[in-house]
Enzyme design. Structure first.
Site, mmCIF file in Angstrom:
data_model
loop_
_atom_site.group_PDB
_atom_site.id
_atom_site.type_symbol
_atom_site.label_atom_id
_atom_site.label_comp_id
_atom_site.label_asym_id
_atom_site.label_seq_id
_atom_site.Cartn_x
_atom_site.Cartn_y
_atom_site.Cartn_z
ATOM 1 N N GLY A 14 0.817 -1.198 0.000
ATOM 2 C CA GLY A 14 0.000 0.000 0.000
ATOM 3 C C GLY A 14 0.858 1.257 0.000
ATOM 4 O O GLY A 14 2.091 1.194 0.096
ATOM 5 N N PHE A 15 0.216 2.389 -0.081
ATOM 6 C CA PHE A 15 0.907 3.678 -0.147
ATOM 7 C C PHE A 15 1.807 3.882 1.088
ATOM 8 O O PHE A 15 3.036 4.014 0.985
ATOM 9 C CB PHE A 15 -0.147 4.778 -0.269
ATOM 10 C CG PHE A 15 0.351 6.180 -0.085
ATOM 11 C CD1 PHE A 15 1.574 6.589 -0.603
ATOM 12 C CD2 PHE A 15 -0.429 7.104 0.597
ATOM 13 C CE1 PHE A 15 2.016 7.899 -0.436
ATOM 14 C CE2 PHE A 15 -0.002 8.411 0.758
ATOM 15 C CZ PHE A 15 1.229 8.796 0.254
ATOM 16 N N ILE A 16 1.215 3.861 2.268
ATOM 17 C CA ILE A 16 1.995 4.071 3.492
ATOM 18 C C ILE A 16 2.875 2.860 3.778
ATOM 19 O O ILE A 16 4.023 2.995 4.214
ATOM 20 C CB ILE A 16 1.065 4.376 4.673
ATOM 21 C CG1 ILE A 16 0.292 5.678 4.420
ATOM 22 C CG2 ILE A 16 1.854 4.461 5.976
ATOM 23 C CD1 ILE A 16 -0.813 5.951 5.428
ATOM 24 N N TYR A 156 -16.499 3.112 7.845
ATOM 25 C CA TYR A 156 -15.044 3.007 7.853
ATOM 26 C C TYR A 156 -14.488 3.469 9.194
ATOM 27 O O TYR A 156 -13.703 2.774 9.842
ATOM 28 C CB TYR A 156 -14.466 3.861 6.721
ATOM 29 C CG TYR A 156 -12.998 4.173 6.887
ATOM 30 C CD1 TYR A 156 -12.036 3.174 6.834
ATOM 31 C CD2 TYR A 156 -12.568 5.480 7.109
ATOM 32 C CE1 TYR A 156 -10.680 3.462 6.997
ATOM 33 C CE2 TYR A 156 -11.225 5.775 7.265
ATOM 34 C CZ TYR A 156 -10.288 4.761 7.214
ATOM 35 O OH TYR A 156 -8.961 5.049 7.378
ATOM 36 N N LYS A 160 -12.524 1.354 12.353
ATOM 37 C CA LYS A 160 -11.222 1.740 12.874
ATOM 38 C C LYS A 160 -11.279 2.001 14.376
ATOM 39 O O LYS A 160 -10.373 1.622 15.124
ATOM 40 C CB LYS A 160 -10.705 2.979 12.131
ATOM 41 C CG LYS A 160 -10.181 2.677 10.745
ATOM 42 C CD LYS A 160 -9.009 1.709 10.817
ATOM 43 C CE LYS A 160 -8.133 1.731 9.601
ATOM 44 N NZ LYS A 160 -6.945 0.877 9.762
#
Length: 340
Positions: A14-16, A156, A160
């Site tokens: 993923g991006f991070i 979402y 979390k």
């Protein structure tokens, strides 16, 4: 000679996750990645990130969903990671309205599998990604980790917030040191195509109008990815330590009174008007944006703003990259990657 530490990174493509893995490899970690390469956005972008990571001898990866029963337990048993950085998740506020089950499976079931695996092979420190969206309907800003956060605005965000509570129970019951990150609008090269910066840049280069929600009355605490990774890296070596007496917890610290668990904001601490972010794209591209002013989307919030004092007190570090500089770096990457 210092013994090589092993880090398990979920969402490694993923991006991070990509930038986190790069930093850990640079710092001498052996990194075990896991990623499902899901099609939520272009899997080719994820494969390209993963291919770059595989150039490092100290990196290995498993391409499976984290919610696969027993998968993480087997990885923990095989590699006995010292550090866990849990970034895998179904992301996106708006997509959670259309496809909530994917959030249930990845965010809740996947995190459960992770916590169960750690229960039997405890790492030195577990660092789990949450989100600024967990602050939900709070209007007092900047957002501080000790604030009550019970009114999430999207499924979402709700998943979390639930993972924070799940991790706290495991930290308390099994003495697992856990740091929960609340990330604030991370951006930069190799970023996600569903994020505003990516979508706006693409549309403007294609001569298309951009959709600007809430008539542009939006503020975000944009956090450049290199700054975020620096904060994560420093926090790895600052695990929470359980206190003997609840009254020993500092009033400004989110440390649990009954577990080695805390929440830490990672944000730039400088909210930026959406119009200023668009202006930075216009400057970097040399193109004036045509704007479609739209109403607020369900589940979204008008503003975010991180109080980063706890991060600074724990690590001596606070993100500081200016939005114009960060956007310019993204645009340079985008034009190179897509040859525009």
């Amino acid at each position: 000679m210092t013994e090589t530490r092993t880090a398990l990174v979920t969402g490694a493509a993923g991006f991070i996750g990509y930038f986190t893995c790069l930093r850990l490899l640079k710092d001498g970690f052996r990194v075990v990645g896991i990623d499902s390469l899901s099609d939520y956005y272009d899997p080719e972008l994820k494969r390209r990130r993963q291919q770059a990571l595989l150039q490092h001898q100290s990196f290995s990866v498993v391409n499976e969903p984290i919610e696969t029963p027993g998968l993480l337990a087997d990885l923990f048993a095989k590699h006995t990671p010292d550090i866990v950085v849990h970034l895998a998740a179904q992301a996106g506020v708006r997509y959670s309205i259309d496809n909530p089950r994917s959030y249930l499976e990845s965010n809740l079931v996947g995190t459960f599998e992770l916590l169960e695996a750690a229960r039997w092979n405890p790492p030195q420190h577990m660092l789990l990604a949450s989100t600024s969206s967990a602050y939900g309907a709070n209007t007092q800003m900047p957002y501080c980790e000790t604030m009550k956060a019970d009114h999430q605005m999207s499924f979402y965000a709700a998943t979390k917030k639930a993972t924070e509570a799940m991790a706290h129970s495991y930290a308390h019951l099994y003495d697992l040191p856990v740091t929960m990150f609340r990330f604030f609008t991370v951006y930069g090269p190799w970023g996600r195509p569903d994020m505003a910066l990516f979508k706006f840049t693409k549309a403007m280069l294609n001569g298309e109008a951009i959709d600007v929600y809430n008539n542009g009355e939006m503020m975000r605490d944009f956090t450049y990815v290199d700054d975020l990774v620096e904060a994560v890296r420093r926090l790895i070596d600052a695990p929470p330590i359980r206190v003997d007496r609840p009254q020993d917890v500092d009033a400004n610290d989110s440390l649990s009174p009954v577990a080695s668990w805390r929440i830490v904001n990672i944000g730039n601490s400088q909210p930026v008007q959406l119009g200023d972010m668009i202006a930075a794209i216009e400057e970097a591209l040399g193109i004036k944006a045509e704007r479609n002013l739209m109403p607020m989307q369900p589940g979204d919030v008008p503003a975010t703003w991180a109080d980063a004092e706890l991060l600074q007190s724990l690590t001596g570090y606070v993100p500081r990259t200016d939005i114009r500089e960060g956007v310019s770096r993204f645009v340079t990457w985008y034009r190179d990657y897509y040859r525009t």
